[in-house]
Design a protein around this motif. Structure first.
Motif, PDB file in Angstrom:
ATOM      1  N   THR A   1       0.813  -1.226   0.000  1.00 47.99           N
ATOM      2  CA  THR A   1       0.000   0.000   0.000  1.00 47.99           C
ATOM      3  C   THR A   1       0.844   1.273   0.000  1.00 47.99           C
ATOM      4  N   THR A   2       2.131   1.167   0.295  1.00 45.60           N
ATOM      5  CA  THR A   2       3.001   2.346   0.248  1.00 45.60           C
ATOM      6  C   THR A   2       3.852   2.378  -1.024  1.00 45.60           C
ATOM      7  N   ASP A   3       3.680   1.390  -1.888  1.00 45.60           N
ATOM      8  CA  ASP A   3       4.396   1.355  -3.165  1.00 45.60           C
ATOM      9  C   ASP A   3       3.573   2.101  -4.209  1.00 45.60           C
ATOM     10  N   PRO A   4       4.073   3.220  -4.749  1.00 41.02           N
ATOM     11  CA  PRO A   4       3.290   4.000  -5.717  1.00 41.02           C
ATOM     12  C   PRO A   4       2.959   3.237  -6.992  1.00 41.02           C
ATOM     13  N   GLU A   5       3.666   2.153  -7.265  1.00 35.75           N
ATOM     14  CA  GLU A   5       3.404   1.348  -8.459  1.00 35.75           C
ATOM     15  C   GLU A   5       2.431   0.204  -8.195  1.00 35.75           C
ATOM     16  N   SER A   6       2.007   0.050  -6.942  1.00 35.33           N
ATOM     17  CA  SER A   6       1.130  -1.055  -6.562  1.00 35.33           C
ATOM     18  C   SER A   6      -0.321  -0.753  -6.913  1.00 35.33           C
ATOM     19  N   PRO A   7      -1.120  -1.787  -7.213  1.00 31.33           N
ATOM     20  CA  PRO A   7      -2.556  -1.588  -7.446  1.00 31.33           C
ATOM     21  C   PRO A   7      -3.272  -1.022  -6.215  1.00 31.33           C
ATOM     22  N   PHE A   8      -2.615  -1.070  -5.040  1.00 28.80           N
ATOM     23  CA  PHE A   8      -3.253  -0.654  -3.792  1.00 28.80           C
ATOM     24  C   PHE A   8      -2.770   0.716  -3.313  1.00 28.80           C
TER      25      PHE A   8
END
Length: 250
Positions: free
Chosen positions: A150-157
């Motif tokens: 959730t803190t990864d800007p590239e993640s779907p979340f």
């Protein structure tokens, strides 16, 4: 020897498919549900398919209901081989869905089921789980509870903002690791399962995975061999084209 498995929130969706998946593997499945009518209907459906299924009235937010369920299971089976803590809610969509729109009433409601209910049910059933040869506890978590994802800007979340549901699943993974630490070195294994984005009532059936697919990692963790993992968050890995299932980051 027949194993006995209790699944909370088993009257529909992923919980029902977990019950079916374990029944296919020869388990006597205890269909836990707070709605008696829906719970009995789900149990009858499994029975009609030739499986050994029993209805257990169980509201994970009601201590009396939990105690009565534990007493009934103890009287009927003396031990419990599998506990799947599947019951969960998302809570209400509040305002713009951002953290600052969260109300404590909604947060408490979600935590009562998704966090406090898991601890209450697990602790009440521990004597029966300890009585089994090698019990398995599976907490149905979620990828949206992963701090890494959730803190990864590239993640779907990355766009998630509401506090109640994601944070309840983060808390659940911590709860899982602490139980796993307590039972390390014993035959009991405790893991968290990620069903993936599954089409259920929880998300208005917007998920791209079927309930049967969502049940797969849960059933796998519930039937682990003696050398299987303990204290892991394991399940569907969104976007991983090489490994559909695997360990998820905390």
């Amino acid at each position: 020897m027949t194993t006995t498995a209790l699944i909370t929130g088993a009257n529909k969706g992923i919980g029902f498919e977990v019950a079916r998946g374990l029944a296919v593997r020869g388990a006597t499945v205890l269909v836990g549900a707070r709605d008696e009518g829906r719970g009995r209907a789900a149990t009858e459906k499994l029975t009609a398919e030739g499986f050994d299924a029993r209805f257990v009235h169980l509201d994970v937010t009601d201590s009396g209901s939990i105690d009565r369920a534990a007493a009934w299971i103890g009287a009927e089976f003396a031990a419990l081989d599998v506990l799947v803590n599947n019951a969960g809610i998302t809570g209400e969509l509040e305002g713009d869905g951002k953290a600052s729109a969260t109300t404590l009433a909604n947060l408490r409601k979600v935590y009562e089921t998704n966090v406090f209910g898991v601890v209450a049910v697990t602790n009440a059933l521990l004597p029966l789980l300890r009585a089994a040869p090698a019990a398995r506890i599976v907490n149905v978590a979620s990828e949206v509870g992963s701090l890494t994802l959730t803190t990864d800007p590239e993640s779907p979340f990355a766009a998630l903002g509401a506090i109640p549901y994601p944070s309840s699943k983060t808390a659940l993974t911590m709860i899982t690791t602490l139980y796993a630490k307590e039972f390390a070195g014993t035959p009991i294994k405790v893991n968290a399962a990620n069903p993936g984005y599954t089409a259920t009532d929880l998300n208005g059936h917007t998920g791209f995975r079927t309930p049967a697919q969502g049940a797969e990692p849960i059933v796998w963790l519930a039937t682990l061999p003696a050398d299987g993992p303990n204290g892991k968050h394991w399940g569907h890995r969104w976007g991983d084209t090489e490994h559909e299932y695997g360990e998820l980051p905390w």
